[in-house]
Scaffold this motif. Sequence first.
Motif, mmCIF file in Angstrom:
data_model
loop_
_atom_site.group_PDB
_atom_site.id
_atom_site.type_symbol
_atom_site.label_atom_id
_atom_site.label_comp_id
_atom_site.label_asym_id
_atom_site.label_seq_id
_atom_site.Cartn_x
_atom_site.Cartn_y
_atom_site.Cartn_z
ATOM 1 N N LEU A 44 0.820 -1.212 0.000
ATOM 2 C CA LEU A 44 0.000 0.000 0.000
ATOM 3 C C LEU A 44 0.852 1.261 0.000
ATOM 4 N N ILE A 45 1.882 1.285 0.820
ATOM 5 C CA ILE A 45 2.745 2.467 0.909
ATOM 6 C C ILE A 45 3.467 2.704 -0.414
ATOM 7 N N HIS A 46 3.968 1.647 -1.028
ATOM 8 C CA HIS A 46 4.666 1.802 -2.300
ATOM 9 C C HIS A 46 3.707 2.241 -3.407
ATOM 10 N N THR A 47 2.491 1.698 -3.409
ATOM 11 C CA THR A 47 1.494 2.116 -4.399
ATOM 12 C C THR A 47 1.130 3.581 -4.209
ATOM 13 N N CYS A 48 1.042 4.026 -2.962
ATOM 14 C CA CYS A 48 0.781 5.443 -2.684
ATOM 15 C C CYS A 48 1.905 6.312 -3.243
ATOM 16 N N GLN A 49 3.141 5.900 -3.014
ATOM 17 C CA GLN A 49 4.277 6.674 -3.511
ATOM 18 C C GLN A 49 4.260 6.762 -5.027
ATOM 19 N N LEU A 50 3.946 5.655 -5.696
ATOM 20 C CA LEU A 50 3.895 5.658 -7.157
ATOM 21 C C LEU A 50 2.735 6.504 -7.683
ATOM 22 N N SER A 51 1.657 6.603 -6.893
ATOM 23 C CA SER A 51 0.485 7.377 -7.306
ATOM 24 C C SER A 51 0.590 8.842 -6.903
ATOM 25 N N GLY A 52 1.627 9.201 -6.181
ATOM 26 C CA GLY A 52 1.788 10.588 -5.750
ATOM 27 C C GLY A 52 0.901 10.958 -4.578
ATOM 28 N N VAL A 53 0.569 9.982 -3.748
ATOM 29 C CA VAL A 53 -0.305 10.189 -2.589
ATOM 30 C C VAL A 53 0.522 10.054 -1.316
ATOM 31 N N ASN A 54 0.245 10.894 -0.336
ATOM 32 C CA ASN A 54 0.913 10.798 0.957
ATOM 33 C C ASN A 54 0.414 9.531 1.661
ATOM 34 N N PRO A 55 1.302 8.553 1.927
ATOM 35 C CA PRO A 55 0.857 7.289 2.527
ATOM 36 C C PRO A 55 0.173 7.454 3.877
ATOM 37 N N LEU A 56 0.659 8.365 4.734
ATOM 38 C CA LEU A 56 0.045 8.554 6.049
ATOM 39 C C LEU A 56 -1.373 9.095 5.915
ATOM 40 N N ASP A 57 -1.573 10.077 5.045
ATOM 41 C CA ASP A 57 -2.918 10.611 4.833
ATOM 42 C C ASP A 57 -3.849 9.537 4.276
ATOM 43 N N TYR A 58 -3.333 8.732 3.350
ATOM 44 C CA TYR A 58 -4.151 7.679 2.740
ATOM 45 C C TYR A 58 -4.566 6.632 3.774
ATOM 46 N N LEU A 59 -3.613 6.164 4.587
ATOM 47 C CA LEU A 59 -3.942 5.152 5.599
ATOM 48 C C LEU A 59 -4.901 5.704 6.643
ATOM 49 N N THR A 60 -4.758 6.988 6.981
ATOM 50 C CA THR A 60 -5.700 7.637 7.907
ATOM 51 C C THR A 60 -7.095 7.680 7.293
ATOM 52 N N TRP A 61 -7.156 7.992 6.015
ATOM 53 C CA TRP A 61 -8.436 8.025 5.287
ATOM 54 C C TRP A 61 -9.092 6.645 5.295
ATOM 55 N N LEU A 62 -8.293 5.594 5.120
ATOM 56 C CA LEU A 62 -8.841 4.235 5.167
ATOM 57 C C LEU A 62 -9.439 3.926 6.537
ATOM 58 N N LEU A 63 -8.730 4.317 7.599
ATOM 59 C CA LEU A 63 -9.230 4.050 8.956
ATOM 60 C C LEU A 63 -10.517 4.817 9.261
ATOM 61 N N LYS A 64 -10.665 5.999 8.676
ATOM 62 C CA LYS A 64 -11.871 6.790 8.914
ATOM 63 C C LYS A 64 -13.070 6.253 8.125
ATOM 64 N N ASN A 65 -12.814 5.420 7.127
ATOM 65 C CA ASN A 65 -13.887 4.923 6.266
ATOM 66 C C ASN A 65 -13.952 3.398 6.263
ATOM 67 N N THR A 66 -13.877 2.787 7.439
ATOM 68 C CA THR A 66 -13.828 1.325 7.499
ATOM 69 C C THR A 66 -15.123 0.662 7.022
ATOM 70 N N LYS A 67 -16.269 1.226 7.334
ATOM 71 C CA LYS A 67 -17.547 0.614 6.918
ATOM 72 C C LYS A 67 -17.699 0.624 5.393
ATOM 73 N N PRO A 68 -17.576 1.790 4.734
ATOM 74 C CA PRO A 68 -17.700 1.769 3.271
ATOM 75 C C PRO A 68 -16.577 0.976 2.593
ATOM 76 N N LEU A 69 -15.434 0.909 3.236
ATOM 77 C CA LEU A 69 -14.304 0.161 2.688
ATOM 78 C C LEU A 69 -14.627 -1.324 2.590
ATOM 79 N N GLN A 70 -15.368 -1.836 3.565
ATOM 80 C CA GLN A 70 -15.723 -3.258 3.552
ATOM 81 C C GLN A 70 -16.717 -3.593 2.448
ATOM 82 N N THR A 71 -17.570 -2.661 2.103
ATOM 83 C CA THR A 71 -18.583 -2.944 1.081
ATOM 84 C C THR A 71 -18.049 -2.760 -0.342
ATOM 85 N N SER A 72 -17.160 -1.797 -0.541
ATOM 86 C CA SER A 72 -16.614 -1.581 -1.895
ATOM 87 C C SER A 72 -15.134 -1.201 -1.816
ATOM 88 N N PRO A 73 -14.257 -2.171 -1.590
ATOM 89 C CA PRO A 73 -12.838 -1.868 -1.424
ATOM 90 C C PRO A 73 -12.177 -1.307 -2.688
#
Length: 111
Positions: A69-98
């Motif tokens: 995930l961290i390497h994919t974030c780096q390749l996509s130009g996304v801050n890995p910490l912000d992305y992982l925080t975003w995932l944790l804040k959206n756990t319910k919708p993440l389970q239905t449509s990952p």
Amino acid sequence: MEPNSGLGKAITYLLKHWKELTCFLRVPGAPLGNNICERALKFAILHRKNSLFYKTQRGAYVGDLFMSLIHTCQLSGVNPLDYLTWLLKNTKPLQTSPHTFMPWHYQDQNR
């Protein structure tokens, strides 16, 4: 120049392998270096060294998941910490449509 000297051996090698050494010049737009590949390999080697300290198979699996995930974030130009925080804040919708929570979708949803 002496053929047995270091410089002489280098020039002999260069002349002997000239066609192979200049092959990339025949391809329009070919990069002059492979820094992107070198950096990707360096990241994988660093992870391999760090993975020696996992205590369980499950821990190794989770570590591999985060590394990916961290390497994919780096390749996509996304801050890995912000992305992982975003995932944790959206756990319910993440389970239905990952598939909608991949790093390249993070940029689209946070503009």
